[in-house]
Design a protein around this motif. Structure first.
Motif, mmCIF file in Angstrom:
data_model
loop_
_atom_site.group_PDB
_atom_site.id
_atom_site.type_symbol
_atom_site.label_atom_id
_atom_site.label_comp_id
_atom_site.label_asym_id
_atom_site.label_seq_id
_atom_site.Cartn_x
_atom_site.Cartn_y
_atom_site.Cartn_z
ATOM 1 N N PHE A 102 -2.318 6.851 -7.210
ATOM 2 C CA PHE A 102 -1.995 8.242 -6.900
ATOM 3 C C PHE A 102 -3.126 8.904 -6.108
ATOM 4 C CE2 PHE A 102 -1.619 12.770 -7.868
ATOM 5 C CZ PHE A 102 -0.274 12.991 -7.611
ATOM 6 N N ILE A 103 -4.355 8.693 -6.555
ATOM 7 C CA ILE A 103 -5.507 9.286 -5.856
ATOM 8 C C ILE A 103 -5.648 8.691 -4.456
ATOM 9 C CG2 ILE A 103 -8.037 9.416 -5.861
ATOM 10 C CD1 ILE A 103 -7.844 9.759 -8.915
ATOM 11 N N GLY A 104 -5.484 7.374 -4.355
ATOM 12 C CA GLY A 104 -5.573 6.739 -3.035
ATOM 13 C C GLY A 104 -4.528 7.266 -2.070
ATOM 14 N N ARG A 105 -3.323 7.455 -2.576
ATOM 15 C CA ARG A 105 -2.227 7.901 -1.709
ATOM 16 C C ARG A 105 -2.354 9.370 -1.340
ATOM 17 N NH1 ARG A 105 0.651 8.643 2.101
ATOM 18 N NH2 ARG A 105 2.891 8.955 1.954
ATOM 19 N N TYR A 106 -2.621 10.219 -2.306
ATOM 20 C CA TYR A 106 -2.543 11.659 -2.043
ATOM 21 C C TYR A 106 -3.893 12.343 -1.847
ATOM 22 C CZ TYR A 106 2.288 10.942 -3.188
ATOM 23 O OH TYR A 106 3.574 10.486 -3.179
ATOM 24 N N TYR A 107 -4.988 11.738 -2.261
ATOM 25 C CA TYR A 107 -6.290 12.349 -2.031
ATOM 26 C C TYR A 107 -6.950 11.737 -0.804
ATOM 27 C CZ TYR A 107 -10.969 14.171 -2.836
ATOM 28 O OH TYR A 107 -12.172 14.814 -2.693
ATOM 29 N N SER A 135 -1.869 5.025 3.261
ATOM 30 C CA SER A 135 -0.427 4.783 3.319
ATOM 31 C C SER A 135 -0.028 4.063 2.033
ATOM 32 C CB SER A 135 -0.084 3.915 4.535
ATOM 33 O OG SER A 135 -0.585 2.606 4.362
ATOM 34 N N VAL A 136 1.259 4.045 1.742
ATOM 35 C CA VAL A 136 1.731 3.355 0.543
ATOM 36 C C VAL A 136 1.365 1.877 0.626
ATOM 37 C CG1 VAL A 136 3.769 2.722 -0.804
ATOM 38 C CG2 VAL A 136 3.600 5.002 0.171
ATOM 39 N N ARG A 137 1.490 1.318 1.808
ATOM 40 C CA ARG A 137 1.155 -0.090 2.010
ATOM 41 C C ARG A 137 -0.321 -0.357 1.707
ATOM 42 N NH1 ARG A 137 3.171 -2.403 7.327
ATOM 43 N NH2 ARG A 137 4.985 -2.796 6.054
ATOM 44 N N GLU A 138 -1.223 0.500 2.196
ATOM 45 C CA GLU A 138 -2.657 0.317 1.939
ATOM 46 C C GLU A 138 -2.985 0.474 0.455
ATOM 47 O OE1 GLU A 138 -4.547 2.005 6.120
ATOM 48 O OE2 GLU A 138 -4.050 3.412 4.490
ATOM 49 N N PHE A 149 -1.733 -2.553 -1.397
ATOM 50 C CA PHE A 149 -2.584 -3.697 -1.118
ATOM 51 C C PHE A 149 -3.880 -3.611 -1.922
ATOM 52 C CE2 PHE A 149 -6.024 -5.684 1.322
ATOM 53 C CZ PHE A 149 -5.547 -6.971 1.392
ATOM 54 N N HIS A 150 -4.460 -2.416 -2.001
ATOM 55 C CA HIS A 150 -5.714 -2.225 -2.731
ATOM 56 C C HIS A 150 -5.559 -2.558 -4.216
ATOM 57 C CE1 HIS A 150 -9.675 -0.663 -3.582
ATOM 58 N NE2 HIS A 150 -9.162 0.118 -4.515
ATOM 59 N N TYR A 151 -4.402 -2.246 -4.811
ATOM 60 C CA TYR A 151 -4.168 -2.516 -6.234
ATOM 61 C C TYR A 151 -3.359 -3.784 -6.465
ATOM 62 C CZ TYR A 151 -6.488 1.723 -7.394
ATOM 63 O OH TYR A 151 -7.463 2.674 -7.543
ATOM 64 N N LYS A 152 -3.236 -4.609 -5.432
ATOM 65 C CA LYS A 152 -2.601 -5.926 -5.520
ATOM 66 C C LYS A 152 -1.209 -5.854 -6.147
ATOM 67 C CE LYS A 152 -6.989 -8.350 -5.888
ATOM 68 N NZ LYS A 152 -7.927 -7.287 -5.770
ATOM 69 N N MET A 153 -0.381 -4.983 -5.568
ATOM 70 C CA MET A 153 1.003 -4.870 -6.017
ATOM 71 C C MET A 153 1.900 -4.762 -4.800
ATOM 72 S SD MET A 153 1.248 -0.914 -7.404
ATOM 73 C CE MET A 153 -0.056 -1.076 -8.579
ATOM 74 N N SER A 154 3.172 -4.974 -5.026
ATOM 75 C CA SER A 154 4.112 -4.882 -3.916
ATOM 76 C C SER A 154 4.292 -3.420 -3.514
ATOM 77 C CB SER A 154 5.463 -5.479 -4.305
ATOM 78 O OG SER A 154 6.096 -4.672 -5.268
ATOM 79 N N GLU A 155 4.718 -3.231 -2.300
ATOM 80 C CA GLU A 155 4.936 -1.878 -1.794
ATOM 81 C C GLU A 155 6.038 -1.178 -2.575
ATOM 82 O OE1 GLU A 155 5.875 0.208 2.510
ATOM 83 O OE2 GLU A 155 5.071 -1.835 2.466
#
Length: 133
Positions: free
Chosen positions: A88-93, A97-100, A103-109
């Protein structure tokens, strides 16, 4: 106890696999027998006690597994919360992108999108309850 104690212990130990739990299970069996024996004598006291020992031991086994499972589930949910918070912090703060972020948390988009949606719904509900929306 002299006639049936070893049989009851063996039944309990085969189910529980723990010496102390098996002893407690045998004691609980005697207590349950004391509380539940019908007014007349059972046809076979050994069979009656064996059935009670099996029931008491299975209940103790299930209870023990339930406690372990809740501890493991609690730890898993905390790790999922940590992932979700970071996502959540990576995406909105940080405006990833959702893809990035995925990828950072090693999960599917798609999993990341789903988690972000659930977080947004919970956040909206919380903000409405607190009077901010």
């Amino acid at each position: 106890m002299r006639r049936n104690g070893s049989m009851l212990y063996k039944i309990a130990h085969n189910i529980l696999g723990d010496r102390e739990d098996s002893r407690e299970s045998v004691n609980d069996t005697y207590l349950k027998a004391w509380d539940s024996i019908p007014p007349g004598r059972p046809d076979s006291l050994a069979l009656y006690l064996g059935k009670l020992a099996r029931s008491v031991s299975i209940d103790r086994y299930r209870s023990r597994k339930r406690k372990k499972r809740t501890i493991i589930e609690y730890a898993d949910s905390l790790s999922e919360l940590e992932e979700a918070r970071g996502l959540f912090i990576g995406r909105y703060y940080y405006m990833d992108s959702v893809r990035e972020a995925a990828f950072h948390y090693k999960m599917s988009e798609s999993k990341a999108r789903s988690m972000l949606h659930r977080i947004r719904v919970r956040l909206r509900k919380y903000l409405e309850q607190e009077g901010f929306l």
